[in-house]
Design a protein around this motif. Structure first.
Motif, PDB file in Angstrom:
ATOM      1  N   VAL A  12      -1.995  -1.167   6.024  1.00  0.00           N
ATOM      2  CA  VAL A  12      -1.843  -2.579   6.371  1.00  0.00           C
ATOM      3  C   VAL A  12      -0.639  -3.239   5.695  1.00  0.00           C
ATOM      4  CG1 VAL A  12      -2.963  -4.839   6.295  1.00  0.00           C
ATOM      5  CG2 VAL A  12      -4.312  -2.796   6.789  1.00  0.00           C
ATOM      6  N   LEU A  13      -0.361  -2.886   4.447  1.00  0.00           N
ATOM      7  CA  LEU A  13       0.604  -3.655   3.672  1.00  0.00           C
ATOM      8  C   LEU A  13       2.051  -3.177   3.794  1.00  0.00           C
ATOM      9  CD1 LEU A  13      -1.444  -4.328   0.421  1.00  0.00           C
ATOM     10  CD2 LEU A  13      -1.151  -5.783   2.417  1.00  0.00           C
ATOM     11  N   TRP A  14       2.273  -1.944   4.280  1.00  0.00           N
ATOM     12  CA  TRP A  14       3.661  -1.484   4.355  1.00  0.00           C
ATOM     13  C   TRP A  14       4.524  -2.325   5.297  1.00  0.00           C
ATOM     14  CZ3 TRP A  14       6.039   0.018   8.820  1.00  0.00           C
ATOM     15  CH2 TRP A  14       5.233   0.363   9.899  1.00  0.00           C
ATOM     16  N   PRO A  15       3.973  -2.918   6.378  1.00  0.00           N
ATOM     17  CA  PRO A  15       4.836  -3.772   7.212  1.00  0.00           C
ATOM     18  C   PRO A  15       5.411  -4.972   6.463  1.00  0.00           C
ATOM     19  CG  PRO A  15       2.838  -3.184   8.405  1.00  0.00           C
ATOM     20  CD  PRO A  15       2.633  -2.765   6.988  1.00  0.00           C
ATOM     21  N   VAL A  16       4.715  -5.410   5.396  1.00  0.00           N
ATOM     22  CA  VAL A  16       5.219  -6.540   4.610  1.00  0.00           C
ATOM     23  C   VAL A  16       6.559  -6.173   3.979  1.00  0.00           C
ATOM     24  CG1 VAL A  16       4.761  -8.069   2.657  1.00  0.00           C
ATOM     25  CG2 VAL A  16       2.886  -7.364   4.165  1.00  0.00           C
TER      26      VAL A  16
END
Length: 267
Positions: A153-157
């Motif tokens: 979930v957080l890698w796109p940030v």
């Protein structure tokens, strides 16, 4: 196989405690966000503060844990630990104003480091509040879910920050060796912090924070950092507060027993 059995047993225990699959996933997501935010704040504070100062500030999370545990978990009130909270707050204040206010980034950096300590304490107390007493398998499953959420979930940030220009990443100039070492140490620290509590007393694990202060001080001193005035006083007072907050609830009985033992007539 054994892994499948442990997984089924852990899910069953969560379900028996009223934590169904959807609730477990949602809570894992919230704890993942809290963990990432806390770590980001901790690292961000290192931009303007020495390692020793950040470590001492982060150690104040023990005082925050006590306050939250007293309010949320209804744990026993211990008067001397309130003194520890006062000392921790005093240490934070001294460190915040050690370089003055006008034109200094120290105050903001200290607030960021203190927010990281507060985030860590919220994480610990809320884990006990919403998860309760858990087994080794349940802890393993919980942190596995957090790791998966973190990866998926957080890698796109990161990509969003890079594409918008908020962050600049030059892969050829990244300190890969240092990043790899920090990642390994972070993994080991998290494993010890979250699993050791199942085998030993929590105070033994928490005490590792205070041990990190002199180690960080030796590193900073090697790099030319000088500890004087409000900086030195803030670090020492914060450490004293940390030690006091770990004082046993029956400390008065222990002191009384030592005094009585010392006054016994020798044969």
């Amino acid at each position: 196989n054994n892994t499948t059995d442990v997984l089924k047993e852990s899910l069953t225990k969560f379900r028996d405690a009223g934590i169904i699959h959807g609730v477990l996933l949602f809570r894992s997501f919230l704890f993942c966000l809290l963990s990432v935010t806390t770590n980001y704040l901790y690292i961000a504070s290192l931009r303007n503060l020495d390692c020793t100062v950040v470590t001492a500030l982060f150690a104040t999370n023990a005082s925050f844990v006590y306050l939250l545990s007293w309010v949320i978990l209804q744990e026993q009130f211990v008067g001397i630990r309130i003194l520890a909270v006062i000392l921790s707050t005093t240490g934070i204040s001294l460190l915040a104003y050690m370089d003055g206010v006008a034109g200094s980034k120290t105050l903001g950096a200290v607030l960021i480091a203190t927010a990281a300590a507060a985030g860590s304490s919220i994480y610990k107390v809320m884990f006990k509040k919403v998860m309760g007493e858990v087994s080794f398998g349940q802890v393993s499953l919980f942190f596995t879910i957090i790791g998966i959420i973190n990866t998926v979930v957080l890698w796109p940030v990161v990509m969003l920050l890079y594409l918008t220009g908020a962050e600049t990443l030059e892969f050829t100039n990244l300190p890969w060796l240092q990043l790899f070492g920090a990642a390994i140490l972070s993994l080991v620290a998290n494993l010890l912090a979250n699993f050791s509590i199942l085998f030993t007393y929590e105070n033994f694990i928490t005490f590792g924070l205070i041990v990190a202060v002199p180690i960080s001080a030796a590193y900073d001193a090697h790099n030319g950092v000088i500890f004087t005035g409000m900086k030195l006083g803030g670090i020492i007072i914060s450490c004293c507060g940390f030690i006091l907050v770990l004082t046993p609830a029956n400390w008065a009985d222990i002191v009384r027993s030592i005094i009585i033992w010392g006054r016994r007539p020798s044969n």
